[in-house]
Design a protein around this motif. Structure first.
Motif, PDB file in Angstrom:
ATOM      1  N   SER A  15       2.635   1.340  -6.482  1.00  0.00           N
ATOM      2  CA  SER A  15       1.391   0.924  -7.113  1.00  0.00           C
ATOM      3  C   SER A  15       0.477   2.100  -7.420  1.00  0.00           C
ATOM      4  N   MET A  16       0.722   3.249  -6.780  1.00  0.00           N
ATOM      5  CA  MET A  16      -0.181   4.392  -6.960  1.00  0.00           C
ATOM      6  C   MET A  16       0.406   5.535  -7.790  1.00  0.00           C
ATOM      7  N   MET A  35      -9.561   7.902   0.433  1.00  0.00           N
ATOM      8  CA  MET A  35      -8.740   6.794  -0.036  1.00  0.00           C
ATOM      9  C   MET A  35      -8.121   6.017   1.121  1.00  0.00           C
ATOM     10  N   ALA A  42      -8.551   2.104   1.630  1.00  0.00           N
ATOM     11  CA  ALA A  42      -7.398   1.228   1.868  1.00  0.00           C
ATOM     12  C   ALA A  42      -7.622   0.360   3.099  1.00  0.00           C
ATOM     13  N   THR A  59      -9.129  11.052  -7.547  1.00  0.00           N
ATOM     14  CA  THR A  59      -9.322   9.606  -7.414  1.00  0.00           C
ATOM     15  C   THR A  59      -8.477   8.848  -8.423  1.00  0.00           C
ATOM     16  N   PHE A  87      -4.976   8.113  -7.422  1.00  0.00           N
ATOM     17  CA  PHE A  87      -4.847   7.169  -6.324  1.00  0.00           C
ATOM     18  C   PHE A  87      -5.221   5.747  -6.721  1.00  0.00           C
ATOM     19  N   LEU A  88      -5.662   5.538  -7.966  1.00  0.00           N
ATOM     20  CA  LEU A  88      -6.069   4.195  -8.356  1.00  0.00           C
ATOM     21  C   LEU A  88      -4.913   3.222  -8.156  1.00  0.00           C
ATOM     22  N   GLY A  89      -5.228   2.064  -7.613  1.00  0.00           N
ATOM     23  CA  GLY A  89      -4.222   1.100  -7.204  1.00  0.00           C
ATOM     24  C   GLY A  89      -4.147   0.980  -5.702  1.00  0.00           C
ATOM     25  N   VAL A  90      -4.931   1.818  -4.987  1.00  0.00           N
ATOM     26  CA  VAL A  90      -4.925   1.748  -3.527  1.00  0.00           C
ATOM     27  C   VAL A  90      -5.365   0.369  -3.057  1.00  0.00           C
ATOM     28  N   THR A 149       0.515   0.893   4.803  1.00  0.00           N
ATOM     29  CA  THR A 149      -0.618   1.508   4.107  1.00  0.00           C
ATOM     30  C   THR A 149      -0.711   2.986   4.436  1.00  0.00           C
ATOM     31  N   LEU A 197       0.308   5.836   1.723  1.00  0.00           N
ATOM     32  CA  LEU A 197      -0.730   6.762   1.263  1.00  0.00           C
ATOM     33  C   LEU A 197      -0.380   8.212   1.581  1.00  0.00           C
ATOM     34  N   VAL A 219       2.354   9.350  -0.823  1.00  0.00           N
ATOM     35  CA  VAL A 219       1.809   9.635  -2.147  1.00  0.00           C
ATOM     36  C   VAL A 219       0.998  10.929  -2.123  1.00  0.00           C
TER      37      VAL A 219
END
Length: 481
Positions: A25-26, A58, A62, A213, A216-219, A239, A243, A246
């Motif tokens: 997702s990220m 982030m 999350a 940022t 990382f959108l989609g966190v 999570t 994270l 990523v």
């Protein structure tokens, strides 16, 4: 991001699978632009600090979304529901509208990046903002529109192809470029300039915040997967692991690039700059290899985020936060008017890209600036719950204190991002947010409800005034697109 309760008999997934969903997702198109974005903004020291701040911030966000999903499972219709529950209907509407608008800017970023990538093979497409490039991108937008309108709602096969297209070139890039790593070049890039001062490093860090940022959108999507977990504790582990994975990918792409090209050459690299860096190591096939991955990955992401963007208008319309016409569906159960409005907005912003000096960077930063308000409101609501003790019993006091610290850090991070965005992008965001008041007024009148409270009226007046200032500055050339 729309969440729903699990259907009866829904198959549960392992923590490893859950982690993969979080990573998927990220990791998107932004990672392919990191070498040039960081080469323009910062040296190695500032980059390390920037990624540390971004990763920590982030992570806090999350955890905020995770805790809200647990403490308020009834608020399952999108991020805007947290803002509405905590701060009233107008801010809830703006959270929904801003999140949707940020995704529109992100979709334009995807299209411009695609055209810029193809421009390496078809020079008439240029940097993705020539008339031909915008025309081709427009055709692609409406082809996707037609496909989605016909009910292309499930994209499992596409998502698998896209995931491979993302990760194979990224991991290949990191390994190959790391083998060519030159410590001397890396050392020359250490400070990012001639001034070796804390102030200079801080300015470099600040200038990277919107970029870090954006990638990382989609966190916020991590909390969506909680319904799939075999055990509740798996969500937190997935999570954190997702994270950190990523973050490791983003840091690796950035750092190995500093080890093969001087910062000036990174800053001047053609986007997608990952291809330019790989080409400097292995020759022309490197750029081609990355380009193929970019096109497949970014177009898959465009499809996915177009679906999400339509849902972001459709779901609030069903909840009567948006005008009811946006809740209309066609015979294929596609939210057709929400989809149409979304793609009309994408089309309009594509046309704007014709007059923007650096459209790719602009769309990246505008996307991020627009999403900061929804993020801030969600974090502030989590903090409000810990202060009022709503949803917390006496036995939850240790949990409340821990989640309060997390929420404070998330709020501070979101505020720092607003500061780092600078006046330019905040005014641009206001210009985008302000017209949304029309939709809000229509929705409130449809429900025969009072449009504004006094506080909301003041908030709206400030927003519209800031947008007016932004328009004047753009018209006079003092604020450049």
């Amino acid at each position: 991001m729309v969440t729903r309760e699990a259907a009866p008999g829904l198959q549960k997934v392992s923590v490893l699978t859950l982690t993969g969903l979080v990573v998927g997702s990220m990791v998107g198109g932004g990672v392919f632009t990191l070498p040039q974005e960081f080469g323009t903004a910062a040296g190695v020291i500032a980059a390390v600090i920037a990624w540390t701040i971004a990763g920590t911030g982030m992570m806090m966000l999350a955890f905020v979304f995770q805790s809200l999903a647990v403490r308020r499972p009834d608020l399952d219709t999108g991020m805007y529901s947290y803002a509405e529950a905590g701060f009233g209907s107008y801010l809830g509407f703006n959270a929904a509208f801003g999140y949707w608008a940020s995704n529109v800017a992100g979709n334009v970023f995807f299209m411009v990046l695609t055209m810029a990538t193809l421009g390496e093979f078809f020079p008439s497409l240029g940097d993705g903002t020539t008339v031909l490039a915008v025309a081709v991108a427009s055709v692609v937008v409406w082809v996707f529109h037609a496909l989605i309108a016909q009910g292309v709602r499930q994209a499992a096969v596409i998502n698998r192809v896209v995931t491979a297209a993302k990760l194979v070139p990224i991991l290949t890039f990191v390994v190959v470029v790391a083998l060519a790593f030159d410590p001397t070049v890396f050392a020359d890039n250490l400070w990012g300039g001639r001034t070796h001062t804390a102030g200079a490093v801080f300015e470099q860090v600040k200038s990277t915040m919107l970029v870090t940022t954006f990638v990382f959108l989609g966190v916020e999507g991590a909390s969506v997967y909680s319904r799939l977990a075999r055990r509740r504790g798996d969500v937190g582990r997935a999570t954190v692991t997702g994270l950190l994975s990523v973050l490791g990918i983003f840091v690796a792409v950035t750092m190995v690039s500093y080890g093969v090209l001087p910062r000036g050459e990174l800053a001047d690299a053609r986007q997608p700059s990952m291809g330019a860096v790989l080409e400097s190591v292995v020759g022309g096939w490197g750029a081609t290899f990355v380009s193929v991955g970019v096109v497949v990955s970014v177009q898959g992401a465009f499809l996915a985020w177009t679906l999400i963007s339509a849902e972001i208008l459709y779901t609030p319309a069903r909840d009567r936060v948006m005008p009811r016409f946006l809740a209309r569906t066609n015979e294929h159960a596609t939210p057709i008017l929400a989809l149409l409005v979304t793609n009309l907005a994408v089309q309009a912003l594509l046309l704007v890209s014709l007059v923007i000096e650096n459209a790719l960077s602009f769309m990246l930063k505008l996307d991020t600036a627009l999403v900061l308000i929804p993020y801030l409101l969600a974090a502030a609501y989590a903090l409000k719950l810990t202060v009022t003790r709503e949803t917390y019993g006496a036995q939850d006091e240790p949990v409340r204190r821990r989640q309060q610290r997390i929420a404070v850090l998330a709020v501070l991070y979101a505020l720092f991002l607003l500061y780092a965005a600078g006046v330019e992008y905040l005014l641009m965001a206001c210009i985008v947010y302000a017209p949304g008041v029309v939709l809000y007024v229509v929705a409130r009148r449809e429900q025969h409800q009072r449009v504004f409270t006094r506080a909301e009226a003041l908030c709206c007046a400030v927003l519209v005034a800031a947008a007016g200032v932004g328009v004047v500055l753009v018209a006079t050339g003092e604020l450049r697109l």
